[in-house]
Design a protein around this motif. Structure first.
Motif, PDB file in Angstrom:
ATOM      1  N   VAL A 120       0.834  -1.207   0.000  1.00 51.26           N
ATOM      2  CA  VAL A 120       0.000   0.000   0.000  1.00 51.26           C
ATOM      3  C   VAL A 120       0.867   1.254   0.000  1.00 51.26           C
ATOM      4  O   VAL A 120       1.755   1.418   0.838  1.00 51.26           O
ATOM      5  CB  VAL A 120      -0.936   0.009   1.227  1.00 51.26           C
ATOM      6  N   VAL A 121       0.587   2.151  -0.949  1.00 52.73           N
ATOM      7  CA  VAL A 121       1.315   3.424  -1.002  1.00 52.73           C
ATOM      8  C   VAL A 121       0.406   4.620  -0.755  1.00 52.73           C
ATOM      9  O   VAL A 121       0.855   5.758  -0.684  1.00 52.73           O
ATOM     10  CB  VAL A 121       2.048   3.596  -2.345  1.00 52.73           C
ATOM     11  N   GLY A 122      -0.890   4.380  -0.625  1.00 50.47           N
ATOM     12  CA  GLY A 122      -1.817   5.467  -0.325  1.00 50.47           C
ATOM     13  C   GLY A 122      -3.222   4.940  -0.147  1.00 50.47           C
ATOM     14  O   GLY A 122      -3.596   3.937  -0.753  1.00 50.47           O
ATOM     15  N   ARG A 123      -3.987   5.607   0.716  1.00 53.78           N
ATOM     16  CA  ARG A 123      -5.373   5.190   0.904  1.00 53.78           C
ATOM     17  C   ARG A 123      -6.266   6.393   1.199  1.00 53.78           C
ATOM     18  O   ARG A 123      -5.833   7.375   1.806  1.00 53.78           O
ATOM     19  CB  ARG A 123      -5.480   4.150   2.016  1.00 53.78           C
ATOM     20  N   ASP A 124      -7.509   6.282   0.770  1.00 56.33           N
ATOM     21  CA  ASP A 124      -8.518   7.328   0.895  1.00 56.33           C
ATOM     22  C   ASP A 124      -9.725   6.691   1.549  1.00 56.33           C
ATOM     23  O   ASP A 124     -10.329   5.773   0.982  1.00 56.33           O
ATOM     24  CB  ASP A 124      -8.854   7.856  -0.510  1.00 56.33           C
ATOM     25  N   ILE A 125     -10.103   7.124   2.752  1.00 59.33           N
ATOM     26  CA  ILE A 125     -11.137   6.463   3.555  1.00 59.33           C
ATOM     27  C   ILE A 125     -12.378   7.352   3.597  1.00 59.33           C
ATOM     28  O   ILE A 125     -12.324   8.489   4.056  1.00 59.33           O
ATOM     29  CB  ILE A 125     -10.623   6.207   4.988  1.00 59.33           C
ATOM     30  N   LEU A 126     -13.495   6.820   3.123  1.00 61.04           N
ATOM     31  CA  LEU A 126     -14.734   7.584   3.037  1.00 61.04           C
ATOM     32  C   LEU A 126     -15.836   6.887   3.835  1.00 61.04           C
ATOM     33  O   LEU A 126     -16.449   5.916   3.361  1.00 61.04           O
ATOM     34  CB  LEU A 126     -15.165   7.737   1.572  1.00 61.04           C
ATOM     35  N   THR A 127     -16.081   7.357   5.055  1.00 65.39           N
ATOM     36  CA  THR A 127     -17.167   6.835   5.880  1.00 65.39           C
ATOM     37  C   THR A 127     -18.490   7.442   5.401  1.00 65.39           C
ATOM     38  O   THR A 127     -18.492   8.369   4.581  1.00 65.39           O
ATOM     39  CB  THR A 127     -16.942   7.207   7.350  1.00 65.39           C
ATOM     40  N   PRO A 128     -19.638   6.966   5.902  1.00 68.68           N
ATOM     41  CA  PRO A 128     -20.912   7.579   5.498  1.00 68.68           C
ATOM     42  C   PRO A 128     -20.943   9.104   5.646  1.00 68.68           C
ATOM     43  O   PRO A 128     -21.395   9.793   4.724  1.00 68.68           O
ATOM     44  CB  PRO A 128     -21.929   6.871   6.395  1.00 68.68           C
ATOM     45  N   PRO A 129     -20.446   9.679   6.753  1.00 71.09           N
ATOM     46  CA  PRO A 129     -20.453  11.149   6.823  1.00 71.09           C
ATOM     47  C   PRO A 129     -19.565  11.803   5.767  1.00 71.09           C
ATOM     48  O   PRO A 129     -19.876  12.900   5.297  1.00 71.09           O
ATOM     49  CB  PRO A 129     -19.930  11.432   8.244  1.00 71.09           C
ATOM     50  N   ASP A 130     -18.464  11.146   5.389  1.00 70.32           N
ATOM     51  CA  ASP A 130     -17.601  11.701   4.345  1.00 70.32           C
ATOM     52  C   ASP A 130     -18.311  11.712   3.001  1.00 70.32           C
ATOM     53  O   ASP A 130     -18.213  12.683   2.232  1.00 70.32           O
ATOM     54  CB  ASP A 130     -16.304  10.885   4.226  1.00 70.32           C
ATOM     55  N   LEU A 131     -19.024  10.635   2.689  1.00 68.39           N
ATOM     56  CA  LEU A 131     -19.767  10.559   1.439  1.00 68.39           C
ATOM     57  C   LEU A 131     -20.840  11.639   1.385  1.00 68.39           C
ATOM     58  O   LEU A 131     -21.103  12.232   0.332  1.00 68.39           O
ATOM     59  CB  LEU A 131     -20.394   9.174   1.280  1.00 68.39           C
ATOM     60  N   GLU A 132     -21.430  11.916   2.528  1.00 66.09           N
ATOM     61  CA  GLU A 132     -22.437  12.978   2.598  1.00 66.09           C
ATOM     62  C   GLU A 132     -21.795  14.350   2.420  1.00 66.09           C
ATOM     63  O   GLU A 132     -22.273  15.172   1.627  1.00 66.09           O
ATOM     64  CB  GLU A 132     -23.166  12.905   3.929  1.00 66.09           C
ATOM     65  N   ARG A 133     -20.707  14.592   3.125  1.00 65.14           N
ATOM     66  CA  ARG A 133     -20.072  15.920   3.105  1.00 65.14           C
ATOM     67  C   ARG A 133     -19.470  16.248   1.740  1.00 65.14           C
ATOM     68  O   ARG A 133     -19.651  17.352   1.215  1.00 65.14           O
ATOM     69  CB  ARG A 133     -18.977  15.964   4.183  1.00 65.14           C
ATOM     70  N   ILE A 134     -18.773  15.298   1.157  1.00 59.63           N
ATOM     71  CA  ILE A 134     -18.050  15.569  -0.089  1.00 59.63           C
ATOM     72  C   ILE A 134     -18.971  15.534  -1.298  1.00 59.63           C
ATOM     73  O   ILE A 134     -18.903  16.395  -2.178  1.00 59.63           O
ATOM     74  CB  ILE A 134     -16.899  14.566  -0.271  1.00 59.63           C
ATOM     75  N   PHE A 135     -19.861  14.558  -1.327  1.00 56.32           N
ATOM     76  CA  PHE A 135     -20.644  14.328  -2.537  1.00 56.32           C
ATOM     77  C   PHE A 135     -22.120  14.685  -2.398  1.00 56.32           C
ATOM     78  O   PHE A 135     -22.887  14.530  -3.351  1.00 56.32           O
ATOM     79  CB  PHE A 135     -20.514  12.864  -2.970  1.00 56.32           C
ATOM     80  N   GLY A 136     -22.528  15.160  -1.215  1.00 55.55           N
ATOM     81  CA  GLY A 136     -23.923  15.524  -1.047  1.00 55.55           C
ATOM     82  C   GLY A 136     -24.856  14.341  -0.950  1.00 55.55           C
ATOM     83  O   GLY A 136     -26.065  14.472  -1.137  1.00 55.55           O
ATOM     84  N   LEU A 137     -24.310  13.166  -0.650  1.00 55.68           N
ATOM     85  CA  LEU A 137     -25.105  11.949  -0.569  1.00 55.68           C
ATOM     86  C   LEU A 137     -25.648  11.804   0.850  1.00 55.68           C
ATOM     87  O   LEU A 137     -24.967  11.311   1.736  1.00 55.68           O
ATOM     88  CB  LEU A 137     -24.245  10.735  -0.946  1.00 55.68           C
ATOM     89  N   THR A 138     -26.858  12.241   1.047  1.00 51.06           N
ATOM     90  CA  THR A 138     -27.461  12.248   2.379  1.00 51.06           C
ATOM     91  C   THR A 138     -27.331  10.883   3.049  1.00 51.06           C
ATOM     92  O   THR A 138     -27.705   9.863   2.474  1.00 51.06           O
ATOM     93  CB  THR A 138     -28.939  12.638   2.294  1.00 51.06           C
ATOM     94  N   GLY A 139     -26.770  10.869   4.259  1.00 49.79           N
ATOM     95  CA  GLY A 139     -26.611   9.625   4.998  1.00 49.79           C
ATOM     96  C   GLY A 139     -25.487   8.741   4.492  1.00 49.79           C
ATOM     97  O   GLY A 139     -25.133   7.754   5.114  1.00 49.79           O
ATOM     98  N   GLY A 140     -24.918   9.110   3.353  1.00 50.99           N
ATOM     99  CA  GLY A 140     -23.873   8.308   2.729  1.00 50.99           C
ATOM    100  C   GLY A 140     -24.410   7.519   1.552  1.00 50.99           C
ATOM    101  O   GLY A 140     -23.695   7.221   0.625  1.00 50.99           O
TER     102      GLY A 140
END
Length: 529
Positions: free
Chosen positions: A494-514
């Motif tokens: 592994v040289v890099g990772r991006d972690i998107l929890t339900p709140p991250d999906l909501e905040r970044i992409f506008g996906l309510t609840g994830g």
């Protein structure tokens, strides 16, 4: 690159590099259009393309710096391009593909065969590797694979697939149809009821096509998937592999009613006229959005990024007449379409005084519960699975699949679900792993790969509290520990990772609840759409 692990934290964040076709339009934003589309996700772009093609001056207003919504490609680490949210394509309506000439506008799809690989955590016998289950379009090979676990199941699998195909085919008339006009049918004038009755026709066609299979259709869309799978099969690895497609993206159990429909949903789609097919998009899922945007622009649509809508303008007559941007600019239109979720559209963007209390109550009752944490990973070598060794480091057929980890039995999935509904993340999470760079070399540097993990179950709030960065890293470490058991050496690659929890999906992409983010529906699984 080994050992130099990048994360999406602090000063080490690498800014996403936009595809040229998703950059801000050179056309200046005007003060008035026929139609405004809020959000540049794939559904909003499809709508804009059709509206502009039909002669209406249409503008798309996207909040982020890059088009696509959940169907987006981002370069998170130098040279590694990720389908950051949705990562597989299916249920792409053929008439949209043809009407918008998306192949001409650069859309290229890599179809996968085989499509599912479930390695086991067990000791090999007599020096042989651990067992695994690989499924694809070749029924002879499927029977051989399933026969490792049950000869009875091997013989039943073909009939089961035919059963699902029959039900899915009957549902085809419903996929492009508007919903039944219940209010029109039950109230209003005779003329209104006659007009509303026409919305019943696709449902009638579906019923006629089903014929004597109507009870089967009713059962699969309402029953727990385990009720159905237990009728057909006895082997746990096969039932668990199929059950993952019945719960993926949904905060539900294989034993909960409705999970049967989610499995049926997976066989309804098609890619390039191949029914039930799923594939990767060249250049990542942003390739879908960019092709649609290119088609829309070719007809004259105006598409803008970094235009954040603050409010929908509603006149005294209750009709939407435009929007106000965060910078205070007003843009007027005859029609406003929203590609945002119903919650964002009606609770955040629409003046509440213009909506009835009953309508607001209905919006509040939407269930946006998401179980998904998406983890995007850059690796410097291909994962090598104990159950299907690749000593030369070259991809095998199983590398192009959806790789199901922690799916040895349905009980493992059920335990993971129960932990999450109690506010904890699963200690043995269900993992769907894909490596699209095996088929699409444009995504990663030579010899390296991009890996996507669609993981569940993870709650929106962790034991009643918001996720911290430490929580996210601990969960990703747990996921990687499990992967390491199936593919030793993964963690060191592994040289890099991006972690998107339900709140991250909501905040970044506008996906309510994830909301669920495993695929794309143009014209209509989800991110959710």
């Amino acid at each position: 690159m080994t050992g130099a692990v990048w994360t999406r934290q602090g000063s080490r964040v690498i800014q996403s590099i936009q595809n040229a076709s998703s950059r801000r339009s050179h056309t200046a934003l005007k003060s008035e259009y026929d139609v405004l589309v809020i959000g540049g996700g794939h559904n909003g772009l499809v709508a804009a393309a059709y509206l502009q093609k039909g002669g209406l001056q249409t503008a798309v207003l996207e909040r982020r710096h890059v088009l696509g919504g959940a169907a987006v490609t981002e370069e998170l680490f130098p040279g590694f391009h990720f389908s950051r949210c949705s990562y597989l394509l299916s249920l792409f309506r053929p008439h949209i593909y043809e009407d918008l000439e998306l192949k001409k506008h650069g859309l290229k799809i890599y179809r996968r065969n085989p499509h599912a690989f479930s390695p086991m955590l067990e000791d090999g016998v007599g020096g042989a590797p651990p067992r695994s289950l690989t499924l694809g379009s070749d029924m002879v090979l499927n029977r051989k694979e399933i026969g490792k676990f049950s000869q009875k199941d091997a013989m039943a699998y073909g009939e089961f697939n035919a059963y699902l195909d029959k039900l899915a085919s009957a549902a085809q008339p419903l996929l492009d149809a508007p919903p039944v006009d219940i209010i029109g049918l039950t109230s209003g004038s005779l003329r209104t009821r006659i007009t509303a009755a026409k919305t019943l026709m696709p449902l009638v066609k579906c019923g006629l096509k089903l014929g004597k299979n109507i009870p089967d259709f009713y059962e699969i869309v309402t029953a727990p998937i385990m009720k159905i799978l237990n009728q057909w099969f006895e082997s746990e690895p096969l039932k668990a592999t199929l059950a993952t497609d019945a719960v993926i993206g949904a905060m539900t159990s294989p034993y909960n009613p409705g999970s049967g429909y989610v499995l049926l949903h997976h066989v309804m789609g098609e890619l390039e006229k191949e029914k039930g097919s799923w594939g990767y998009v060249e250049g990542g899922m942003g390739g879908v959005s960019n092709a649609i945007a290119s088609s829309a622009r070719s007809h004259g649509a105006s598409i803008f990024t970094e235009k954040d809508v603050q409010e929908i303008l509603v006149g005294p007559d209750g009709v939407a007449k435009g929007v106000v941007l965060k910078d205070g600019s007003e843009i007027h239109s005859k029609l406003v379409l929203s590609n945002a979720t119903p919650y964002v559209t009606f609770k955040k963007l629409t003046p509440q005084a213009s909506l009835s209390p009953e309508f607001i109550k209905a919006i509040d009752q939407f269930d946006y519960t998401s179980p998904v944490t998406k983890i995007n990973v850059a690796v410097d070598k291909l994962p090598n699975f104990l159950a299907a060794p690749s000593p030369d480091g070259k991809p095998g057929p199983h590398h192009q699949c959806s790789i199901h980890l922690n799916c040895e039995s349905v009980e493992v999935l059920e335990t993971a679900y129960k932990e999450s509904i109690n506010g904890k993340y699963s200690t043995r999470p269900m993992l769907e792993m894909t490596i699209p760079s095996v088929l699409d070399p444009t995504l990663a540097p030579p010899g390296a790969h991009v890996v996507s993990f669609f993981t569940q179950f993870t709650p929106y709030y962790l034991e009643g509290k918001e996720w911290t960065d430490q929580d996210k890293e601990a969960y990703a470490d747990l996921v990687f520990d499990w992967v390491e058991q199936y593919a030793p050496g993964f963690k060191s690659s592994v040289v890099g990772r991006d972690i998107l929890t339900p709140p991250d999906l909501e905040r970044i992409f506008g996906l309510t609840g994830g909301v669920r983010c495993d695929l794309v529906l143009c014209g209509g699984r989800d991110f959710n759409g």
